[in-house]
Motif scaffolding. Sequence first.
Motif, PDB file in Angstrom:
ATOM      1  N   ARG A 207      49.791  66.664 110.020  1.00 44.57           N
ATOM      2  CA  ARG A 207      49.123  65.524 109.391  1.00 44.57           C
ATOM      3  C   ARG A 207      49.663  65.292 107.977  1.00 44.57           C
ATOM      4  NH1 ARG A 207      44.469  67.520 109.343  1.00 44.57           N
ATOM      5  NH2 ARG A 207      44.094  67.114 111.559  1.00 44.57           N
ATOM      6  N   GLU A 208      49.883  66.398 107.256  1.00 45.30           N
ATOM      7  CA  GLU A 208      50.419  66.277 105.908  1.00 45.30           C
ATOM      8  C   GLU A 208      51.834  65.694 105.938  1.00 45.30           C
ATOM      9  OE1 GLU A 208      50.164  66.812 101.670  1.00 45.30           O
ATOM     10  OE2 GLU A 208      48.682  66.799 103.287  1.00 45.30           O
ATOM     11  N   ILE A 209      52.625  66.116 106.911  1.00 43.53           N
ATOM     12  CA  ILE A 209      53.983  65.590 107.036  1.00 43.53           C
ATOM     13  C   ILE A 209      53.946  64.093 107.337  1.00 43.53           C
ATOM     14  CG2 ILE A 209      56.109  65.677 108.390  1.00 43.53           C
ATOM     15  CD1 ILE A 209      55.673  68.018 106.491  1.00 43.53           C
ATOM     16  N   ASP A 210      53.052  63.681 108.232  1.00 41.67           N
ATOM     17  CA  ASP A 210      52.941  62.260 108.572  1.00 41.67           C
ATOM     18  C   ASP A 210      52.605  61.441 107.336  1.00 41.67           C
ATOM     19  OD1 ASP A 210      53.538  62.749 111.201  1.00 41.67           O
ATOM     20  OD2 ASP A 210      51.452  62.800 111.875  1.00 41.67           O
ATOM     21  N   ASN A 211      51.712  61.971 106.491  1.00 41.04           N
ATOM     22  CA  ASN A 211      51.362  61.269 105.255  1.00 41.04           C
ATOM     23  C   ASN A 211      52.556  61.228 104.299  1.00 41.04           C
ATOM     24  OD1 ASN A 211      48.714  60.818 106.092  1.00 41.04           O
ATOM     25  ND2 ASN A 211      47.958  62.721 105.182  1.00 41.04           N
ATOM     26  N   ALA A 212      53.239  62.369 104.173  1.00 41.93           N
ATOM     27  CA  ALA A 212      54.352  62.445 103.226  1.00 41.93           C
ATOM     28  C   ALA A 212      55.530  61.571 103.650  1.00 41.93           C
ATOM     29  CB  ALA A 212      54.806  63.903 103.086  1.00 41.93           C
ATOM     30  N   ARG A 213      55.691  61.342 104.946  1.00 41.79           N
ATOM     31  CA  ARG A 213      56.802  60.501 105.408  1.00 41.79           C
ATOM     32  C   ARG A 213      56.654  59.063 104.944  1.00 41.79           C
ATOM     33  NH1 ARG A 213      57.979  61.275 111.671  1.00 41.79           N
ATOM     34  NH2 ARG A 213      59.556  59.726 111.114  1.00 41.79           N
TER      35      ARG A 213
END
Length: 431
Positions: A207-213
């Motif tokens: 989820r954090e990666i999806d936000n950071a992308r």
Amino acid sequence: MIRLTLLKPEQPPEEIVFTEPTELSVGRSGSCNCILDFDPLVSRMHAVFLVDPPVVRIKDLNSTNGLVINGETFGALSEQKILQPLELRDGDEVSIGSSRFIVNVVHDEPPGAGAGTGAKPAEKPSAMVNSRILAASVSDAGLEETVSGVRTELPSISGYRLTKFLSSSSMGAVYQAVALKDNTTVAIKVITPKIPITSKMFEDFRREIDNARRLQHPNLVKLLAAGELNGESIYLVTEFVHGENLTSIIETSPNGRISLHNSYNIILQLANVVCHLQTQGYLHMDLKPSSILIADEAGRLKAKITDQGFARFLDETGIMPRGFATDDIGKLGFIAPEELSPINDPKPTADVFSLSAVFYAMLTGRSPYRFESDLPPREVVTQGLIVPIKEALPGIPEPLVVIIERGLSVDADARYQNVCDLYEALESAWM
């Protein structure tokens, strides 16, 4: 040809033979080519042999205990920080933990011609980026398997072909790879926590990666994908940046420091992108020269930061507890004093301090902390023992003195309260 004889405690000698340019990573991590996981004195990613027959060099990877070469200590335990890969010669002995590597250089010329002993620093490359040694390619055939305990392949990740070990950092090992779907070159960081990865931890990570992308900025290394490896590791796929990290740039620059013009150009780019992160609700919390990449784009220096805000996230989720080795000056040298407090509440002012310390290091070639004192490095940080910028670099323009001193204030409330304020001050200071 290069032959390394590996001597492990209470085990028979083993030989590793190189006939082509190759990199041999050594450490306790399962992702290393040569695994010494039995030895607690060896770091996860301890060192890498850079082989280009008949030349062989070794580079410490910010290990905790450093290297011992012919009885002389280099790296973490000594006063001699390794600035460049060290060139090894026939007969040299390298100790990593309790294991020893004996170097044998086999020349085409008659035996004994050109042989010698003693390790010496390699000459600094003339080019600022793309050093031949640091960019040495790995043979497509990989390492020749000559001994047990030496990995002959890089980690396997579905959809990618890993081609070369690049580096290690506080967040894991980094590899160059090819994305099979479009044949593009990418970088992959593999993070292996010391604790098992639960499904919740991985979902939080995804989820954090999806936000950071969603974060887009020309000075931010672009995130492309993420995944899990056998429930033991997680990985990040990013764009591949053709360049070097800022640590190498500083170390290979004339007099060990970057010019005022280039330093200002780089710090302005860095402050701009970290300001962008902070306005999006992210704190980086791991800003240091080794986490900053510098590329040469048509003669213009382009700075890009990595690991955008993941240090704090990995700490909060328990995936990778954030800590600082007692003598790890490479990390301690760029953190704010309050970050070592057990009740530290991360704030934007910590990134202000780190960026100011990076600016200081580019200009002077050293950390702002007075580590040459008799105090342990952690106490130097907690006490905020800073070398004034005018002492380290007499003649620096006064407007920049004011900015750097404020950014490095031991009292967080006396600093710029966020990086956007620091960026505005930098913009207005240049004459």
